[in-house]
Design an enzyme around this catalytic site. Structure first.
Site, PDB file in Angstrom:
ATOM      1  N   GLY A 188      12.179   0.504   3.512  1.00 31.97           N
ATOM      2  CA  GLY A 188      13.296   0.183   2.501  1.00 31.97           C
ATOM      3  C   GLY A 188      14.330  -0.434   3.251  1.00 31.97           C
ATOM      4  O   GLY A 188      13.989  -1.258   4.295  1.00 31.97           O
ATOM      5  N   LYS A 222      -2.876  -5.352   9.040  1.00 28.33           N
ATOM      6  CA  LYS A 222      -1.404  -5.042   8.795  1.00 28.33           C
ATOM      7  C   LYS A 222      -0.993  -4.424   9.958  1.00 28.33           C
ATOM      8  O   LYS A 222      -1.460  -3.289  10.603  1.00 28.33           O
ATOM      9  CB  LYS A 222      -1.456  -4.163   7.641  1.00 28.33           C
ATOM     10  N   GLY A 275       7.544  -2.446  -1.337  1.00 30.61           N
ATOM     11  CA  GLY A 275       6.871  -1.074  -1.341  1.00 30.61           C
ATOM     12  C   GLY A 275       7.962   0.065  -1.776  1.00 30.61           C
ATOM     13  O   GLY A 275       7.970   0.372  -3.252  1.00 30.61           O
ATOM     14  N   THR A 276       9.039   0.253  -1.242  1.00 33.69           N
ATOM     15  CA  THR A 276       9.743   1.378  -1.368  1.00 33.69           C
ATOM     16  C   THR A 276      10.646   1.123  -2.644  1.00 33.69           C
ATOM     17  O   THR A 276      10.945   1.730  -3.636  1.00 33.69           O
ATOM     18  CB  THR A 276      10.880   1.613  -0.117  1.00 33.69           C
ATOM     19  N   SER A 289       0.805  -1.350   0.013  1.00 33.73           N
ATOM     20  CA  SER A 289       0.034   0.060  -0.121  1.00 33.73           C
ATOM     21  C   SER A 289       0.795   1.271  -0.100  1.00 33.73           C
ATOM     22  O   SER A 289       1.785   1.357   0.713  1.00 33.73           O
ATOM     23  CB  SER A 289      -0.951  -0.102   1.225  1.00 33.73           C
ATOM     24  N   ASN A 343      -5.357  -1.144   8.044  1.00 31.10           N
ATOM     25  CA  ASN A 343      -4.081  -0.594   8.620  1.00 31.10           C
ATOM     26  C   ASN A 343      -4.379  -0.117   9.929  1.00 31.10           C
ATOM     27  O   ASN A 343      -4.863   1.259  10.125  1.00 31.10           O
ATOM     28  CB  ASN A 343      -3.766   0.751   7.546  1.00 31.10           C
ATOM     29  N   ILE A 382       3.454  11.011   4.459  1.00 27.27           N
ATOM     30  CA  ILE A 382       2.406  11.400   3.645  1.00 27.27           C
ATOM     31  C   ILE A 382       1.296  12.039   3.927  1.00 27.27           C
ATOM     32  O   ILE A 382       0.669  12.935   3.574  1.00 27.27           O
ATOM     33  CB  ILE A 382       2.025  10.390   2.514  1.00 27.27           C
ATOM     34  N   GLY A 383       0.799  11.372   5.079  1.00 27.83           N
ATOM     35  CA  GLY A 383      -0.561  11.743   5.816  1.00 27.83           C
ATOM     36  C   GLY A 383      -1.776  11.118   5.389  1.00 27.83           C
ATOM     37  O   GLY A 383      -2.738  11.881   5.124  1.00 27.83           O
ATOM     38  N   CYS A 397      -2.766   3.812  12.361  1.00 26.23           N
ATOM     39  CA  CYS A 397      -3.275   5.067  12.097  1.00 26.23           C
ATOM     40  C   CYS A 397      -3.685   5.346  13.461  1.00 26.23           C
ATOM     41  O   CYS A 397      -4.188   4.574  14.300  1.00 26.23           O
ATOM     42  CB  CYS A 397      -4.271   5.364  11.158  1.00 26.23           C
TER      43      CYS A 397
HETATM   44  C1  LIG Z   1       5.415   6.527   0.387  1.00 25.56           C
HETATM   45  C2  LIG Z   1       4.864   5.619   1.274  1.00 25.56           C
HETATM   46  C3  LIG Z   1       3.291   5.491   1.759  1.00 25.56           C
HETATM   47  C4  LIG Z   1       2.933   4.526   2.231  1.00 25.56           C
HETATM   48  N1  LIG Z   1       1.391   4.470   2.386  1.00 25.56           N
HETATM   49  C5  LIG Z   1       0.858   3.570   3.166  1.00 25.56           C
HETATM   50  C6  LIG Z   1      -0.515   3.539   3.336  1.00 25.56           C
HETATM   51  O1  LIG Z   1      -1.453   4.317   2.872  1.00 25.56           O
HETATM   52  N2  LIG Z   1      -1.124   2.495   4.145  1.00 25.56           N
HETATM   53  C7  LIG Z   1      -0.282   1.452   4.672  1.00 25.56           C
HETATM   54  O2  LIG Z   1      -0.810   0.397   5.327  1.00 25.56           O
HETATM   55  N3  LIG Z   1       1.108   1.542   4.377  1.00 25.56           N
HETATM   56  C8  LIG Z   1       1.545   2.637   3.722  1.00 25.56           C
HETATM   57  N4  LIG Z   1       2.947   2.395   3.512  1.00 25.56           N
HETATM   58  C9  LIG Z   1       3.724   1.473   4.049  1.00 25.56           C
HETATM   59  C10 LIG Z   1       4.100   0.190   3.218  1.00 25.56           C
HETATM   60  O3  LIG Z   1       3.011  -0.354   2.474  1.00 25.56           O
HETATM   61  C11 LIG Z   1       4.949  -0.868   3.720  1.00 25.56           C
HETATM   62  O4  LIG Z   1       4.413  -1.467   4.909  1.00 25.56           O
HETATM   63  C12 LIG Z   1       6.477  -0.431   4.175  1.00 25.56           C
HETATM   64  O5  LIG Z   1       6.750   0.865   3.308  1.00 25.56           O
HETATM   65  C13 LIG Z   1       7.387  -1.369   4.392  1.00 25.56           C
HETATM   66  O6  LIG Z   1       7.788  -1.920   3.137  1.00 25.56           O
HETATM   67  P1  LIG Z   1       9.095  -1.411   2.139  1.00 25.56           P
HETATM   68  O7  LIG Z   1      10.186  -1.248   2.884  1.00 25.56           O
HETATM   69  O8  LIG Z   1       9.043  -2.618   1.018  1.00 25.56           O
HETATM   70  O9  LIG Z   1       8.612  -0.219   1.318  1.00 25.56           O
HETATM   71  C14 LIG Z   1       3.768   3.433   2.893  1.00 25.56           C
HETATM   72  C15 LIG Z   1       5.139   3.489   2.500  1.00 25.56           C
HETATM   73  C16 LIG Z   1       5.525   4.102   1.670  1.00 25.56           C
HETATM   74  C17 LIG Z   1       7.182   4.438   1.460  1.00 25.56           C
END
Ligand SMILES: Cc1cc2nc3c(=O)[nH]c(=O)nc-3n(C[C@H](O)[C@H](O)[C@H](O)COP(=O)(O)O)c2cc1C
Length: 312
Positions: free
Chosen positions: A222, A170, A275-276, A26, A132, A76-77, A135
């Protein structure tokens, strides 16, 4: 013939069967509306859309992201167009795709989570809900739901009552020990558990003598978080294997290539989310699917399920 299929909701009536275990996390793919993304996506297991709230949100003021050593911080909020736009504009397009779409929801209260789930019930194009719990709970001073097992249970039960869709809860890593929150979700009707969300961090802009992010803190993601995420996935998978063996775990955190993904699968994840890495390598998902296939071929593994939990 190798079988990469993975079932993420074995106790659910319809289930959530993915063609392979690679899922987009996400917030890193928006709603998948970009043409390039749509064509690549068909070879992935599933996509999870941006966290969606009841009402549209503008998100936080810039700067709201920053690079870190081996990762990034974001605040991002929860910028998103709101659940009604998602249902009216995006879901009809998702309904034409083969790849299942999981809708990530974020509420400010338990009732709001339930309302979001209720609104998604029966919507074509929505395969499952990811809840999620990272929050803030506005009725309880902004403490995140996911920091407390009781609150995770309350949210999960409310969502369970509101929908017949498969539910993935999550978890937030910021509770320290994620096992109590995993058990709370599993015992309250979650079909699967995903973890981890980002880890709270911050940066300081030394030229301005101020925190770099307008929000002060942000979520670290990341490669920097991979060992922590892997440890948490392992701990939760071991715990659930004994108590809720039919509640699969989805591993998230710093996965950038097939070897990272294989580590999570062996640590007990039935699927993984990326994600990242999508920001630096939009083809990462496809490369990870191909890398897993290559490993299975080399090691003569017939089904992905044989790899899941091998290191437990
Ligand atoms: C820019 C950004 C926005 C994200 N927005 C959400 C979100 O809206 N809801 C959510 O559950 N996780 C959100 N995440 C968390 C990711 O889904 C993920 O759980 C987290 O980044 C760890 O995975 P990664 O290291 O592969 O990025 C966001 C992550 C990033 C970097």
């Amino acid at each position: 013939m190798m079988n990469l299929q993975t079932q993420l909701a074995p106790s659910h009536k319809r289930g959530l069967l993915l063609q392979n275990p690679v899922v987009i996390a996400s917030g890193t793919f928006g709603y998948g509306m970009d043409d390039a993304k749509i064509s690549d996506m068909q070879s992935l297991g599933a996509i999870t859309c941006k966290g969606t709230t009841l009402h549209p949100r503008k998100g936080n003021e810039q700067p709201r992201t920053m690079a870190t050593a081996s990762g990034m911080l974001n605040a991002i909020g929860l910028q998103n167009p709101g659940i009604h736009t998602v249902i009216d504009q995006y879901a009809p397009i998702w309904a034409t795709w083969q790849t299942p779409v999981i809708v990530n929801i974020a509420g400010e209260t338990v009732d709001e989570f339930a309302e979001l789930a209720y609104l998604l019930e029966g919507v074509d194009g929505v395969a499952a809900i990811e809840v999620n719990v990272s929050c803030p709970n506005v009725l309880e001073g902004g403490a995140v739901f996911g920091a407390n097992a009781e609150k995770v249970a309350d949210v999960t039960s409310a969502v369970r009552r509101a929908t017949t869709l498969p539910i993935i809860v999550k978890l937030s890593p910021n509770s320290g020990d994620v096992r109590p929150t995993a058990l709370a979700a599993a015992s309250s009707g979650a079909d699967a558990i995903s973890l981890i969300n980002t880890i709270t961090g911050m940066g300081v802009d030394i030229s301005k003598r101020r925190p770099t992010l307008t929000n002060v803190t942000g979520g670290l993601s990341g490669p920097a978080i991979k060992p922590i995420a892997l440890r948490m996935v392992y701990e939760v998978a071991r715990e659930l294997r004994l108590t809720y063996p039919r509640v699969p775990v989805i591993g998230i955190g710093g996965i950038s290539n097939a070897n990272d993904a294989l580590e999570f699968l062996m640590a007990g994840a039935s699927a993984i989310q990326i994600g990242t890495v999508n920001f630096t390598n939009p083809r990462a998902g496809i490369e990870i699917v191909e890398g897993i296939e290559k490993f299975m071929q080399q090691e003569k593994v017939g089904s992905i399920t044989e790899l899941v939990g091998m290191a437990l």
